[in-house]
Structures are given as C-alpha cells and as structure tokens.
Scaffold this motif. Structure first.
Motif, PDB file in Angstrom:
ATOM      1  N   VAL A  70      58.960 -10.357 -30.576  1.00 29.84           N
ATOM      2  CA  VAL A  70      60.081  -9.724 -29.897  1.00 29.84           C
ATOM      3  C   VAL A  70      61.348 -10.504 -30.203  1.00 29.84           C
ATOM      4  O   VAL A  70      61.339 -11.729 -30.204  1.00 29.84           O
ATOM      5  N   PHE A  71      62.434  -9.800 -30.481  1.00 27.64           N
ATOM      6  CA  PHE A  71      63.746 -10.419 -30.664  1.00 27.64           C
ATOM      7  C   PHE A  71      64.715  -9.791 -29.682  1.00 27.64           C
ATOM      8  O   PHE A  71      64.637  -8.589 -29.404  1.00 27.64           O
ATOM      9  N   TRP A  72      65.613 -10.571 -29.172  1.00 29.92           N
ATOM     10  CA  TRP A  72      66.720 -10.020 -28.401  1.00 29.92           C
ATOM     11  C   TRP A  72      67.971 -10.793 -28.743  1.00 29.92           C
ATOM     12  O   TRP A  72      67.921 -11.935 -29.170  1.00 29.92           O
ATOM     13  N   ASP A  73      69.097 -10.149 -28.589  1.00 24.88           N
ATOM     14  CA  ASP A  73      70.395 -10.717 -28.942  1.00 24.88           C
ATOM     15  C   ASP A  73      71.014 -11.320 -27.690  1.00 24.88           C
ATOM     16  O   ASP A  73      71.484 -10.597 -26.816  1.00 24.88           O
ATOM     17  N   ASN A  74      70.997 -12.646 -27.583  1.00 26.10           N
ATOM     18  CA  ASN A  74      71.507 -13.315 -26.385  1.00 26.10           C
ATOM     19  C   ASN A  74      73.001 -13.135 -26.178  1.00 26.10           C
ATOM     20  O   ASN A  74      73.522 -13.523 -25.151  1.00 26.10           O
ATOM     21  N   GLU A  87      47.535 -15.657 -18.976  1.00 29.99           N
ATOM     22  CA  GLU A  87      47.096 -16.208 -20.250  1.00 29.99           C
ATOM     23  C   GLU A  87      48.176 -17.117 -20.841  1.00 29.99           C
ATOM     24  O   GLU A  87      49.339 -17.026 -20.498  1.00 29.99           O
ATOM     25  N   ARG A  88      47.755 -17.989 -21.734  1.00 29.87           N
ATOM     26  CA  ARG A  88      48.688 -18.894 -22.396  1.00 29.87           C
ATOM     27  C   ARG A  88      49.460 -18.129 -23.462  1.00 29.87           C
ATOM     28  O   ARG A  88      48.882 -17.338 -24.202  1.00 29.87           O
ATOM     29  N   ARG A  89      50.756 -18.357 -23.538  1.00 31.87           N
ATOM     30  CA  ARG A  89      51.592 -17.745 -24.565  1.00 31.87           C
ATOM     31  C   ARG A  89      52.309 -18.849 -25.330  1.00 31.87           C
ATOM     32  O   ARG A  89      52.707 -19.850 -24.753  1.00 31.87           O
ATOM     33  N   VAL A  90      52.463 -18.642 -26.604  1.00 26.97           N
ATOM     34  CA  VAL A  90      53.228 -19.571 -27.434  1.00 26.97           C
ATOM     35  C   VAL A  90      54.508 -18.854 -27.830  1.00 26.97           C
ATOM     36  O   VAL A  90      54.465 -17.752 -28.379  1.00 26.97           O
ATOM     37  N   MET A  91      55.628 -19.464 -27.509  1.00 30.20           N
ATOM     38  CA  MET A  91      56.912 -18.852 -27.834  1.00 30.20           C
ATOM     39  C   MET A  91      57.747 -19.827 -28.641  1.00 30.20           C
ATOM     40  O   MET A  91      57.687 -21.032 -28.426  1.00 30.20           O
ATOM     41  N   ARG A  92      58.524 -19.305 -29.538  1.00 29.30           N
ATOM     42  CA  ARG A  92      59.443 -20.095 -30.344  1.00 29.30           C
ATOM     43  C   ARG A  92      60.827 -19.477 -30.206  1.00 29.30           C
ATOM     44  O   ARG A  92      60.980 -18.267 -30.310  1.00 29.30           O
ATOM     45  N   ARG A  93      61.813 -20.322 -29.995  1.00 31.51           N
ATOM     46  CA  ARG A  93      63.181 -19.848 -29.876  1.00 31.51           C
ATOM     47  C   ARG A  93      63.898 -20.085 -31.187  1.00 31.51           C
ATOM     48  O   ARG A  93      63.840 -21.168 -31.751  1.00 31.51           O
ATOM     49  N   VAL A  94      64.579 -19.059 -31.661  1.00 30.61           N
ATOM     50  CA  VAL A  94      65.334 -19.133 -32.905  1.00 30.61           C
ATOM     51  C   VAL A  94      66.755 -18.678 -32.603  1.00 30.61           C
ATOM     52  O   VAL A  94      66.965 -17.680 -31.911  1.00 30.61           O
ATOM     53  N   THR A  95      67.729 -19.394 -33.118  1.00 21.12           N
ATOM     54  CA  THR A  95      69.117 -18.982 -32.973  1.00 21.12           C
ATOM     55  C   THR A  95      69.610 -18.503 -34.321  1.00 21.12           C
ATOM     56  O   THR A  95      69.552 -19.232 -35.315  1.00 21.12           O
ATOM     57  N   ILE A  96      70.064 -17.269 -34.360  1.00 15.68           N
ATOM     58  CA  ILE A  96      70.575 -16.676 -35.594  1.00 15.68           C
ATOM     59  C   ILE A  96      72.081 -16.864 -35.616  1.00 15.68           C
ATOM     60  O   ILE A  96      72.769 -16.557 -34.637  1.00 15.68           O
ATOM     61  N   ALA A  97      72.602 -17.372 -36.714  1.00 13.46           N
ATOM     62  CA  ALA A  97      74.040 -17.623 -36.811  1.00 13.46           C
ATOM     63  C   ALA A  97      74.811 -16.313 -36.746  1.00 13.46           C
ATOM     64  O   ALA A  97      74.405 -15.300 -37.302  1.00 13.46           O
TER      65      ALA A  97
END
Length: 102
Positions: A70-74, A87-97
């Motif tokens: 899932v992506f969202w535009d902050n 349940e356990r979830r693994v999340m990674r945060r990415v910042t797009i320039a």
C-alpha cells in the motif's frame, strides 16, 4: 526530544502541488495549537479539525493479505492505524522526493 524534533510552524490548510486540491494539515499527535487565535478558539477549533480529518467519508480501509503493498501520499493523506488485528506485520516507510504541499 524537543532538541531532536523541535517545534515547527506550518499552514493548517495546504494545497497539493500536483492536484491543486486542498487538504487539512493537522494531527492530534503533533498539532498543539493554532496561531493568531484565542485560547477559546483553539479549544473549539482543534478538536473539530482533529475529528473532521478522521471522518469516515475521508477514509480508505484496506484489507491486508499476504504480499499486500500500500502507498499513500503524506502530502494529502493521514495514516490512522486501527488496532483491529493481532498478527505480526512488517512495514517499511519510504519517502519519495517531491515538492511539499503549500
């Protein structure tokens, strides 16, 4: 903590740089007050704005499945995690320039 993350000022109503749509830029966890209004106005306006951005008509509910992405535009969306899972979830945060909302 305040040295690591000092307070900042920003607009409450912002414009998305690509779509031109308006968005509220308030967050119950980090917005402390509105400038240039009375304490009474802060006491009335901030709870209203915090509740407004959490209204169901602005929500997108996502059903997680293995392999989901899932992506969202902050710049125009707030993430509001509902603790309705165990349940356990693994999340990674990415910042797009890109340009910030103005």
């Amino acid at each position: 903590m305040q040295r690591a993350c000092p307070p900042v000022r920003h607009r409450v109503a912002v414009t998305h740089p690509e779509t031109g749509r308006k968005a509220l830029f308030v967050n119950r966890n980090s917005t402390t007050h509105l400038e240039d209004v009375t304490e009474r106005e802060n006491d009335l306006l901030l709870p209203f704005l915090f509740d407004h951005v959490r209204s169901p008509e602005f929500q997108c509910r996502f059903h997680w499945e293995p392999g989901s992405i899932v992506f969202w535009d902050n710049r125009a969306v707030q993430h509001y995690a509902v603790a309705d899972y165990y349940e356990r979830r693994v999340m990674r945060r990415v910042t797009i320039a890109g340009p910030p909302a103005r």
